[in-house]
Write an enzyme that holds these catalytic residues in place. Sequence first.
Site, PDB file in Angstrom:
ATOM      1  N   SER A 242     -25.549-108.002  67.227  1.00 22.12           N
ATOM      2  CA  SER A 242     -26.281-108.846  68.166  1.00 22.12           C
ATOM      3  C   SER A 242     -26.905-109.983  67.362  1.00 22.12           C
ATOM      4  O   SER A 242     -26.821-109.999  66.140  1.00 22.12           O
ATOM      5  CB  SER A 242     -27.378-108.037  68.854  1.00 22.12           C
ATOM      6  N   LYS A 243     -27.551-110.890  68.058  1.00 21.85           N
ATOM      7  CA  LYS A 243     -28.179-112.032  67.376  1.00 21.85           C
ATOM      8  C   LYS A 243     -29.130-111.576  66.278  1.00 21.85           C
ATOM      9  O   LYS A 243     -29.164-112.126  65.192  1.00 21.85           O
ATOM     10  CB  LYS A 243     -28.972-112.854  68.392  1.00 21.85           C
ATOM     11  N   ARG A 244     -29.864-110.524  66.603  1.00 26.69           N
ATOM     12  CA  ARG A 244     -30.847-109.978  65.668  1.00 26.69           C
ATOM     13  C   ARG A 244     -30.159-109.552  64.354  1.00 26.69           C
ATOM     14  O   ARG A 244     -30.725-109.653  63.280  1.00 26.69           O
ATOM     15  CB  ARG A 244     -31.502-108.780  66.358  1.00 26.69           C
ATOM     16  N   GLY A 246     -27.405-110.883  63.106  1.00 26.69           N
ATOM     17  CA  GLY A 246     -26.696-111.958  62.423  1.00 26.69           C
ATOM     18  C   GLY A 246     -25.506-112.492  63.211  1.00 26.69           C
ATOM     19  O   GLY A 246     -24.684-113.217  62.668  1.00 26.69           O
TER      20      GLY A 246
END
Length: 472
Positions: A242-244, A246
Amino acid sequence: MSSPVITRFAPSPTGYLHIGGARTALFNWLYSKHTGGKMLLRIEDTDRERSTEAATAAILEGLTWLGLTWDGDAISQWERAPRHREVAEELVKAGKAYYCYASPEELDAMRELARAEGRPPRYDGRWRDRDPSEAPEGVKPVIRIKAPQTGETVVLDDVQGEVRFPNKDLDDFIILRSDGAPTYMHAVVVDDHDMGVTHIIRGDDHLTNAARQTIIYQAMGWDVPKMSHIPLIHGADGAKLSKRHGALGVEAYRAMGYLPEALCNYLVRLGWSHGDDEIMTIEQMIEWFDTKDINKGASRFDFQKLEAINGHHIRASDPETLTQALIDVLPYIEGGAELQALLNDERRAQLVAAMPGLKDRAKTLVELADGAKFLFVSRPLPLDEKAASLLNEEGCAILKAVLPQLEAAEWTAEALDAVVRAHAESTGLKLGKIAQPLRAALTGRATSPGVFDVLVVLGREEALGRIQDQAV
Ligand code: GLU
Protein backbone atom coordinates in the site's frame (compact mmCIF):
# COMPACT_ATOMS: atom_id res chain seq x y z
CA MET A 1 19.48 -18.87 -35.35
CA SER A 2 16.63 -18.20 -32.97
CA SER A 3 14.59 -15.06 -33.53
CA PRO A 4 15.55 -11.96 -31.55
CA VAL A 5 13.91 -11.43 -28.20
CA ILE A 6 11.13 -8.87 -28.14
CA THR A 7 9.72 -7.94 -24.76
CA ARG A 8 7.17 -5.29 -23.97
CA PHE A 9 5.99 -3.17 -21.12
CA ALA A 10 2.25 -2.65 -21.28
CA PRO A 11 1.07 -0.25 -18.58
CA SER A 12 -2.52 0.92 -18.21
CA PRO A 13 -2.45 4.72 -17.98
CA THR A 14 -4.86 4.95 -15.09
CA GLY A 15 -2.28 6.33 -12.65
CA TYR A 16 1.39 7.05 -12.20
CA LEU A 17 4.15 4.52 -12.84
CA HIS A 18 4.04 2.72 -9.50
CA ILE A 19 6.87 0.77 -8.05
CA GLY A 20 5.54 -2.64 -9.14
CA GLY A 21 5.13 -1.41 -12.71
CA ALA A 22 8.62 0.04 -12.64
CA ARG A 23 9.99 -3.35 -11.62
CA THR A 24 8.08 -5.07 -14.43
CA ALA A 25 9.46 -2.53 -16.91
CA LEU A 26 12.95 -3.04 -15.52
CA PHE A 27 12.77 -6.83 -15.87
CA ASN A 28 11.56 -6.52 -19.47
CA TRP A 29 14.20 -3.95 -20.28
CA LEU A 30 17.01 -5.94 -18.69
CA TYR A 31 16.00 -9.12 -20.43
CA SER A 32 15.87 -7.40 -23.81
CA LYS A 33 19.28 -5.82 -23.21
CA HIS A 34 20.73 -9.08 -21.91
CA THR A 35 19.68 -10.90 -25.05
CA GLY A 36 20.42 -8.09 -27.49
CA GLY A 37 16.72 -7.82 -28.28
CA LYS A 38 14.16 -5.05 -28.02
CA MET A 39 11.67 -3.76 -25.50
CA LEU A 40 8.50 -2.25 -26.90
CA LEU A 41 6.09 -0.01 -25.06
CA ARG A 42 2.34 -0.34 -25.36
CA ILE A 43 -0.01 1.99 -23.56
CA GLU A 44 -3.10 -0.04 -22.67
CA ASP A 45 -5.56 2.79 -22.93
CA THR A 46 -8.64 0.85 -23.99
CA ASP A 47 -10.42 1.77 -20.78
CA ARG A 48 -11.44 5.24 -21.96
CA GLU A 49 -13.05 6.19 -18.68
CA ARG A 50 -10.01 5.60 -16.56
CA SER A 51 -7.13 6.30 -18.96
CA THR A 52 -5.69 9.81 -18.94
CA GLU A 53 -3.11 11.70 -20.95
CA ALA A 54 -1.53 12.86 -17.71
CA ALA A 55 -1.00 9.28 -16.57
CA THR A 56 0.57 8.35 -19.90
CA ALA A 57 2.91 11.33 -19.61
CA ALA A 58 3.82 10.37 -16.03
CA ILE A 59 4.58 6.80 -17.09
CA LEU A 60 6.81 7.91 -19.96
CA GLU A 61 8.57 10.37 -17.70
CA GLY A 62 9.07 7.77 -14.99
CA LEU A 63 10.54 5.27 -17.44
CA THR A 64 12.81 7.92 -18.90
CA TRP A 65 14.03 8.98 -15.49
CA LEU A 66 14.85 5.36 -14.67
CA GLY A 67 16.70 5.05 -17.97
CA LEU A 68 14.34 2.33 -19.21
CA THR A 69 14.26 3.20 -22.88
CA TRP A 70 11.92 1.54 -25.30
CA ASP A 71 12.37 0.75 -28.97
CA GLY A 72 10.25 2.58 -31.51
CA ASP A 73 7.22 4.68 -30.67
CA ALA A 74 4.91 3.90 -27.80
CA ILE A 75 1.89 2.11 -29.20
CA SER A 76 -1.65 3.04 -28.21
CA GLN A 77 -3.81 -0.02 -27.75
CA TRP A 78 -6.94 2.04 -28.26
CA GLU A 79 -5.84 3.06 -31.74
CA ARG A 80 -5.60 -0.56 -32.72
CA ALA A 81 -9.27 -1.32 -32.01
CA PRO A 82 -10.12 -1.86 -35.72
CA ARG A 83 -7.48 -4.57 -35.88
CA HIS A 84 -8.84 -6.22 -32.72
CA ARG A 85 -12.27 -6.24 -34.33
CA GLU A 86 -10.89 -7.74 -37.51
CA VAL A 87 -9.30 -10.64 -35.62
CA ALA A 88 -12.48 -11.26 -33.62
CA GLU A 89 -14.45 -11.49 -36.84
CA GLU A 90 -11.84 -13.73 -38.37
CA LEU A 91 -12.30 -16.07 -35.42
CA VAL A 92 -16.06 -16.11 -36.00
CA LYS A 93 -15.54 -16.97 -39.66
CA ALA A 94 -13.19 -19.77 -38.70
CA GLY A 95 -15.80 -21.17 -36.29
CA LYS A 96 -13.58 -20.44 -33.28
CA ALA A 97 -15.78 -17.70 -31.90
CA TYR A 98 -19.44 -16.80 -32.15
CA TYR A 99 -21.97 -14.04 -31.78
CA CYS A 100 -23.85 -14.14 -28.54
CA TYR A 101 -27.15 -12.34 -28.12
CA ALA A 102 -27.81 -13.14 -24.48
CA SER A 103 -29.55 -10.22 -22.80
CA PRO A 104 -28.36 -8.65 -19.55
CA GLU A 105 -31.37 -10.28 -17.84
CA GLU A 106 -30.36 -13.70 -19.12
CA LEU A 107 -26.80 -13.16 -17.92
CA ASP A 108 -28.09 -12.06 -14.51
CA ALA A 109 -30.21 -15.18 -14.28
CA MET A 110 -27.16 -17.31 -15.19
CA ARG A 111 -25.17 -15.69 -12.41
CA GLU A 112 -27.99 -16.14 -9.92
CA LEU A 113 -28.32 -19.80 -10.77
CA ALA A 114 -24.58 -20.34 -10.43
CA ARG A 115 -24.61 -18.66 -7.05
CA ALA A 116 -27.57 -20.74 -5.89
CA GLU A 117 -25.78 -23.90 -6.98
CA GLY A 118 -22.53 -22.80 -5.38
CA ARG A 119 -20.66 -22.62 -8.70
CA PRO A 120 -18.51 -19.76 -9.93
CA PRO A 121 -20.48 -17.60 -12.38
CA ARG A 122 -19.84 -18.84 -15.89
CA TYR A 123 -21.53 -18.17 -19.21
CA ASP A 124 -23.46 -21.30 -20.09
CA GLY A 125 -22.65 -21.37 -23.81
CA ARG A 126 -26.26 -20.90 -24.94
CA TRP A 127 -25.30 -19.25 -28.24
CA ARG A 128 -22.27 -21.45 -28.87
CA ASP A 129 -23.93 -23.75 -31.33
CA ARG A 130 -26.99 -21.82 -32.33
CA ASP A 131 -27.60 -20.90 -35.90
CA PRO A 132 -27.10 -17.19 -36.67
CA SER A 133 -30.58 -17.15 -38.24
CA GLU A 134 -31.95 -17.39 -34.72
CA ALA A 135 -30.48 -14.02 -33.83
CA PRO A 136 -33.09 -11.72 -32.27
CA GLU A 137 -33.78 -8.54 -34.19
CA GLY A 138 -32.24 -5.26 -33.18
CA VAL A 139 -29.86 -6.77 -30.63
CA LYS A 140 -26.17 -6.03 -31.05
CA PRO A 141 -24.25 -9.18 -30.21
CA VAL A 142 -20.96 -9.63 -28.41
CA ILE A 143 -18.38 -12.05 -29.76
CA ARG A 144 -17.38 -14.90 -27.49
CA ILE A 145 -14.48 -17.27 -27.95
CA LYS A 146 -15.35 -20.94 -28.33
CA ALA A 147 -13.19 -22.16 -25.51
CA PRO A 148 -12.38 -25.85 -25.14
CA GLN A 149 -14.80 -27.39 -22.64
CA THR A 150 -12.82 -30.39 -21.55
CA GLY A 151 -9.19 -31.03 -20.80
CA GLU A 152 -6.76 -28.41 -19.60
CA THR A 153 -5.12 -25.27 -20.81
CA VAL A 154 -1.47 -25.30 -19.87
CA VAL A 155 0.60 -22.18 -19.34
CA LEU A 156 4.30 -22.89 -19.55
CA ASP A 157 5.77 -20.26 -17.35
CA ASP A 158 9.48 -19.63 -16.85
CA VAL A 159 8.86 -18.63 -13.25
CA GLN A 160 5.77 -20.59 -12.18
CA GLY A 161 6.53 -23.73 -14.16
CA GLU A 162 3.74 -25.65 -15.84
CA VAL A 163 0.47 -24.17 -14.66
CA ARG A 164 -2.64 -26.16 -15.52
CA PHE A 165 -6.11 -24.68 -15.80
CA PRO A 166 -9.07 -27.08 -16.15
CA ASN A 167 -11.01 -25.87 -19.18
CA LYS A 168 -14.32 -26.37 -17.41
CA ASP A 169 -13.36 -23.37 -15.28
CA LEU A 170 -12.71 -21.14 -18.29
CA ASP A 171 -15.95 -20.23 -20.00
CA ASP A 172 -16.62 -18.74 -23.42
CA PHE A 173 -15.44 -15.29 -22.47
CA ILE A 174 -16.17 -12.16 -24.47
CA ILE A 175 -13.53 -10.94 -26.91
CA LEU A 176 -15.54 -8.18 -28.55
CA ARG A 177 -18.20 -6.10 -26.85
CA SER A 178 -21.50 -5.22 -28.47
CA ASP A 179 -20.22 -1.70 -29.21
CA GLY A 180 -17.36 -3.22 -31.20
CA ALA A 181 -14.73 -2.50 -28.55
CA PRO A 182 -12.31 -5.34 -27.81
CA THR A 183 -11.98 -6.74 -24.32
CA TYR A 184 -8.66 -6.34 -22.60
CA MET A 185 -8.01 -10.09 -22.90
CA HIS A 186 -8.35 -10.06 -26.66
CA ALA A 187 -6.54 -6.79 -27.34
CA VAL A 188 -3.45 -7.96 -25.45
CA VAL A 189 -3.17 -11.13 -27.51
CA VAL A 190 -3.67 -9.42 -30.86
CA ASP A 191 -1.19 -6.69 -29.97
CA ASP A 192 1.46 -9.01 -28.59
CA HIS A 193 1.19 -11.14 -31.70
CA ASP A 194 1.27 -8.23 -34.14
CA MET A 195 4.15 -6.59 -32.30
CA GLY A 196 6.14 -9.80 -32.56
CA VAL A 197 6.49 -10.14 -28.80
CA THR A 198 8.46 -13.26 -27.93
CA HIS A 199 8.59 -12.88 -24.15
CA ILE A 200 5.92 -11.64 -21.77
CA ILE A 201 7.18 -10.66 -18.34
CA ARG A 202 4.51 -9.26 -16.02
CA GLY A 203 2.98 -9.51 -12.57
CA ASP A 204 1.54 -12.86 -11.52
CA ASP A 205 -1.85 -11.23 -11.06
CA HIS A 206 -2.07 -11.87 -14.82
CA LEU A 207 -1.52 -15.62 -14.59
CA THR A 208 -5.20 -16.56 -15.00
CA ASN A 209 -5.42 -14.15 -17.89
CA ALA A 210 -2.53 -16.06 -19.43
CA ALA A 211 -4.74 -19.16 -19.63
CA ARG A 212 -7.54 -17.27 -21.36
CA GLN A 213 -5.07 -15.55 -23.64
CA THR A 214 -3.56 -18.93 -24.54
CA ILE A 215 -6.99 -20.01 -25.74
CA ILE A 216 -7.10 -17.04 -28.14
CA TYR A 217 -3.57 -17.75 -29.38
CA GLN A 218 -4.50 -21.36 -30.03
CA ALA A 219 -7.74 -20.42 -31.78
CA MET A 220 -5.75 -18.17 -34.13
CA GLY A 221 -3.02 -20.78 -34.57
CA TRP A 222 -0.45 -18.30 -33.28
CA ASP A 223 2.64 -19.14 -31.23
CA VAL A 224 2.23 -18.37 -27.55
CA PRO A 225 5.07 -16.10 -26.36
CA LYS A 226 7.24 -17.33 -23.52
CA MET A 227 5.75 -16.23 -20.25
CA SER A 228 7.26 -15.15 -16.94
CA HIS A 229 4.76 -14.18 -14.27
CA ILE A 230 6.61 -12.48 -11.49
CA PRO A 231 5.44 -12.61 -7.89
CA LEU A 232 4.02 -9.38 -6.53
CA ILE A 233 5.76 -7.03 -4.17
CA HIS A 234 4.45 -7.00 -0.62
CA GLY A 235 4.95 -4.51 2.17
CA ALA A 236 7.65 -5.04 4.80
CA ASP A 237 4.98 -6.66 7.01
CA GLY A 238 4.00 -9.15 4.31
CA ALA A 239 0.67 -7.49 3.55
CA LYS A 240 -0.33 -6.28 0.12
CA LEU A 241 1.73 -3.25 -0.87
CA SER A 242 0.00 0.00 0.00
CA LYS A 243 1.08 3.63 -0.09
CA ARG A 244 2.27 3.33 3.48
CA HIS A 245 4.64 0.54 2.41
CA GLY A 246 6.07 2.37 -0.55
CA ALA A 247 3.49 1.78 -3.30
CA LEU A 248 4.16 5.23 -4.66
CA GLY A 249 4.84 6.54 -8.12
CA VAL A 250 8.49 6.57 -9.18
CA GLU A 251 8.41 10.37 -9.16
CA ALA A 252 7.94 10.16 -5.39
CA TYR A 253 11.22 8.24 -5.19
CA ARG A 254 12.92 10.86 -7.29
CA ALA A 255 11.64 13.53 -4.90
CA MET A 256 12.94 11.50 -1.96
CA GLY A 257 16.41 11.72 -3.48
CA TYR A 258 17.00 8.23 -4.81
CA LEU A 259 19.32 7.81 -7.76
CA PRO A 260 17.65 6.06 -10.68
CA GLU A 261 20.40 3.44 -10.85
CA ALA A 262 20.02 2.79 -7.12
CA LEU A 263 16.26 2.39 -7.46
CA CYS A 264 16.86 -0.03 -10.35
CA ASN A 265 19.39 -1.89 -8.22
CA TYR A 266 16.90 -2.15 -5.40
CA LEU A 267 14.04 -3.17 -7.70
CA VAL A 268 16.02 -5.81 -9.55
CA ARG A 269 16.68 -7.54 -6.25
CA LEU A 270 12.96 -7.56 -5.46
CA GLY A 271 12.22 -10.92 -6.92
CA TRP A 272 15.45 -11.74 -8.73
CA SER A 273 18.88 -12.67 -7.50
CA HIS A 274 22.37 -13.29 -8.74
CA GLY A 275 24.20 -15.22 -6.05
CA ASP A 276 24.80 -13.00 -3.06
CA ASP A 277 25.30 -9.86 -5.08
CA GLU A 278 23.43 -6.90 -3.62
CA ILE A 279 25.09 -3.87 -5.15
CA MET A 280 25.31 -3.81 -8.91
CA THR A 281 25.72 -1.40 -11.73
CA ILE A 282 23.27 -1.25 -14.62
CA GLU A 283 25.89 -2.99 -16.79
CA GLN A 284 26.14 -5.84 -14.32
CA MET A 285 22.37 -6.16 -14.12
CA ILE A 286 22.23 -6.43 -17.90
CA GLU A 287 25.00 -9.00 -17.93
CA TRP A 288 23.46 -11.13 -15.20
CA PHE A 289 19.71 -10.82 -15.65
CA ASP A 290 17.88 -13.91 -16.74
CA THR A 291 14.23 -14.85 -16.28
CA LYS A 292 15.23 -18.25 -14.96
CA ASP A 293 16.61 -16.59 -11.83
CA ILE A 294 13.38 -14.81 -10.98
CA ASN A 295 12.26 -15.92 -7.53
CA LYS A 296 9.01 -17.77 -7.02
CA GLY A 297 8.09 -16.18 -3.72
CA ALA A 298 6.68 -12.70 -3.16
CA SER A 299 9.23 -10.08 -2.19
CA ARG A 300 8.99 -7.47 0.50
CA PHE A 301 9.53 -3.79 0.07
CA ASP A 302 12.03 -2.44 2.54
CA PHE A 303 12.79 1.28 2.67
CA GLN A 304 15.87 0.79 4.83
CA LYS A 305 17.44 -1.48 2.29
CA LEU A 306 16.60 0.94 -0.50
CA GLU A 307 18.29 3.70 1.47
CA ALA A 308 21.37 1.63 2.13
CA ILE A 309 21.66 0.73 -1.57
CA ASN A 310 21.19 4.37 -2.50
CA GLY A 311 23.98 5.32 -0.09
CA HIS A 312 26.27 2.82 -1.82
CA HIS A 313 25.50 4.24 -5.24
CA ILE A 314 26.01 7.79 -4.00
CA ARG A 315 29.41 6.91 -2.58
CA ALA A 316 30.37 5.06 -5.74
CA SER A 317 29.51 8.02 -7.99
CA ASP A 318 32.27 10.36 -9.10
CA PRO A 319 31.96 14.00 -7.99
CA GLU A 320 31.06 15.33 -11.42
CA THR A 321 28.29 12.77 -12.06
CA LEU A 322 26.90 13.18 -8.57
CA THR A 323 26.90 16.96 -8.85
CA GLN A 324 24.92 16.72 -12.06
CA ALA A 325 22.50 14.22 -10.47
CA LEU A 326 22.01 16.63 -7.58
CA ILE A 327 21.44 19.59 -9.89
CA ASP A 328 18.99 17.58 -12.00
CA VAL A 329 16.90 16.65 -9.00
CA LEU A 330 16.71 20.15 -7.48
CA PRO A 331 13.40 21.01 -9.18
CA TYR A 332 11.78 17.95 -7.59
CA ILE A 333 13.00 17.96 -4.01
CA GLU A 334 11.71 20.07 -1.17
CA GLY A 335 13.60 23.35 -0.97
CA GLY A 336 15.50 22.42 -4.14
CA ALA A 337 14.11 25.29 -6.20
CA GLU A 338 15.73 27.86 -3.89
CA LEU A 339 19.12 26.23 -4.35
CA GLN A 340 18.54 25.99 -8.07
CA ALA A 341 17.91 29.73 -8.25
CA LEU A 342 21.29 30.37 -6.63
CA LEU A 343 23.22 28.02 -8.86
CA ASN A 344 25.95 29.44 -11.04
CA ASP A 345 29.22 28.15 -12.51
CA GLU A 346 31.17 29.00 -9.39
CA ARG A 347 28.76 27.19 -7.10
CA ARG A 348 28.71 24.24 -9.44
CA ALA A 349 32.50 24.02 -9.28
CA GLN A 350 32.32 24.28 -5.50
CA LEU A 351 29.82 21.46 -5.40
CA VAL A 352 32.12 19.22 -7.44
CA ALA A 353 35.00 20.08 -5.13
CA ALA A 354 32.93 19.45 -1.99
CA MET A 355 31.40 16.21 -3.25
CA PRO A 356 34.04 13.79 -1.92
CA GLY A 357 33.40 15.12 1.59
CA LEU A 358 29.64 15.46 1.18
CA LYS A 359 28.81 12.11 -0.37
CA ASP A 360 30.07 10.04 2.54
CA ARG A 361 27.48 11.55 4.83
CA ALA A 362 24.43 11.25 2.56
CA LYS A 363 22.12 8.35 1.86
CA THR A 364 19.90 10.36 -0.47
CA LEU A 365 20.24 13.35 -2.76
CA VAL A 366 17.97 15.22 -0.35
CA GLU A 367 20.53 14.72 2.39
CA LEU A 368 23.26 15.63 -0.06
CA ALA A 369 21.51 18.88 -0.95
CA ASP A 370 21.08 19.62 2.72
CA GLY A 371 24.77 18.98 3.38
CA ALA A 372 25.69 21.28 0.49
CA LYS A 373 23.56 24.18 1.70
CA PHE A 374 26.52 25.94 3.27
CA LEU A 375 27.76 26.64 -0.25
CA PHE A 376 24.57 28.51 -1.07
CA VAL A 377 24.13 30.74 1.96
CA SER A 378 25.40 34.28 2.05
CA ARG A 379 26.98 36.23 4.88
CA PRO A 380 26.16 36.77 7.60
CA LEU A 381 25.34 33.08 7.89
CA PRO A 382 22.25 31.88 9.67
CA LEU A 383 23.34 29.58 12.48
CA ASP A 384 21.47 26.52 13.62
CA GLU A 385 21.06 25.97 17.32
CA LYS A 386 24.12 23.79 17.76
CA ALA A 387 26.31 26.09 15.70
CA ALA A 388 25.14 29.04 17.77
CA SER A 389 26.10 27.29 20.99
CA LEU A 390 29.54 26.44 19.57
CA LEU A 391 29.97 30.09 18.80
CA ASN A 392 29.67 31.19 22.40
CA GLU A 393 32.11 33.59 23.92
CA GLU A 394 34.80 30.95 24.18
CA GLY A 395 34.29 29.75 20.61
CA CYS A 396 34.46 33.26 19.21
CA ALA A 397 37.63 33.97 21.18
CA ILE A 398 39.23 30.84 19.72
CA LEU A 399 38.33 32.01 16.21
CA LYS A 400 39.76 35.44 16.92
CA ALA A 401 43.03 33.90 18.06
CA VAL A 402 43.45 31.56 15.09
CA LEU A 403 42.28 34.05 12.47
CA PRO A 404 45.60 35.88 11.84
CA GLN A 405 47.31 32.58 11.23
CA LEU A 406 44.68 31.49 8.76
CA GLU A 407 44.97 34.84 7.03
CA ALA A 408 48.68 34.25 6.59
CA ALA A 409 48.36 30.62 5.47
CA GLU A 410 48.67 29.16 2.03
CA TRP A 411 45.14 28.16 0.97
CA THR A 412 45.42 24.39 0.69
CA ALA A 413 43.90 21.74 2.96
CA GLU A 414 47.37 20.54 4.02
CA ALA A 415 48.73 24.00 4.82
CA LEU A 416 45.56 25.02 6.70
CA ASP A 417 45.60 21.75 8.60
CA ALA A 418 49.23 22.37 9.60
CA VAL A 419 48.48 25.93 10.71
CA VAL A 420 45.54 24.92 12.90
CA ARG A 421 47.47 22.00 14.40
CA ALA A 422 50.39 24.26 15.24
CA HIS A 423 47.98 26.72 16.84
CA ALA A 424 46.43 23.90 18.87
CA GLU A 425 49.81 22.81 20.09
CA SER A 426 50.97 26.26 21.04
CA THR A 427 47.74 27.03 22.92
CA GLY A 428 47.32 23.60 24.44
CA LEU A 429 43.81 23.28 22.92
CA LYS A 430 42.52 20.04 21.45
CA LEU A 431 42.15 20.18 17.68
CA GLY A 432 38.39 19.73 17.97
CA LYS A 433 38.12 22.75 20.20
CA ILE A 434 39.27 24.85 17.27
CA ALA A 435 37.69 22.86 14.45
CA GLN A 436 34.19 22.96 15.94
CA PRO A 437 33.73 26.76 16.12
CA LEU A 438 35.47 27.00 12.74
CA ARG A 439 32.96 24.61 11.25
CA ALA A 440 30.07 26.46 12.86
CA ALA A 441 31.29 29.78 11.47
CA LEU A 442 31.92 28.35 8.01
CA THR A 443 28.72 26.35 7.58
CA GLY A 444 26.28 27.54 10.23
CA ARG A 445 26.05 23.91 11.36
CA ALA A 446 27.74 21.54 13.77
CA THR A 447 28.29 18.84 11.14
CA SER A 448 29.88 19.15 7.72
CA PRO A 449 32.60 17.58 5.62
CA GLY A 450 36.12 17.94 7.00
CA VAL A 451 36.69 21.53 8.06
CA PHE A 452 39.90 21.96 6.04
CA ASP A 453 38.11 20.80 2.91
CA VAL A 454 35.33 23.25 3.67
CA LEU A 455 37.86 26.09 3.97
CA VAL A 456 39.33 25.22 0.60
CA VAL A 457 35.99 24.70 -1.16
CA LEU A 458 34.68 28.06 0.04
CA GLY A 459 37.83 29.82 -1.08
CA ARG A 460 40.03 32.15 0.91
CA GLU A 461 37.99 35.30 0.74
CA GLU A 462 34.59 33.80 1.55
CA ALA A 463 35.97 31.51 4.26
CA LEU A 464 37.89 34.27 6.02
CA GLY A 465 34.87 36.53 5.75
CA ARG A 466 32.65 33.96 7.43
CA ILE A 467 35.17 33.53 10.23
CA GLN A 468 35.60 37.27 10.65
CA ASP A 469 31.84 37.65 11.00
CA GLN A 470 31.96 35.51 14.12
CA ALA A 471 35.38 36.43 15.52
CA VAL A 472 34.17 39.61 17.15
N1 GLU B 1 -1.99 -3.37 -18.73
C1 GLU B 1 -1.73 -4.41 -17.78
C2 GLU B 1 -1.40 -3.81 -16.45
O1 GLU B 1 -1.04 -2.65 -16.37
C3 GLU B 1 -0.59 -5.31 -18.19
C4 GLU B 1 -0.99 -6.29 -19.19
C5 GLU B 1 0.05 -7.25 -19.61
O2 GLU B 1 1.24 -7.06 -19.26
O3 GLU B 1 -0.28 -8.18 -20.31
O4 GLU B 1 -1.49 -4.48 -15.44
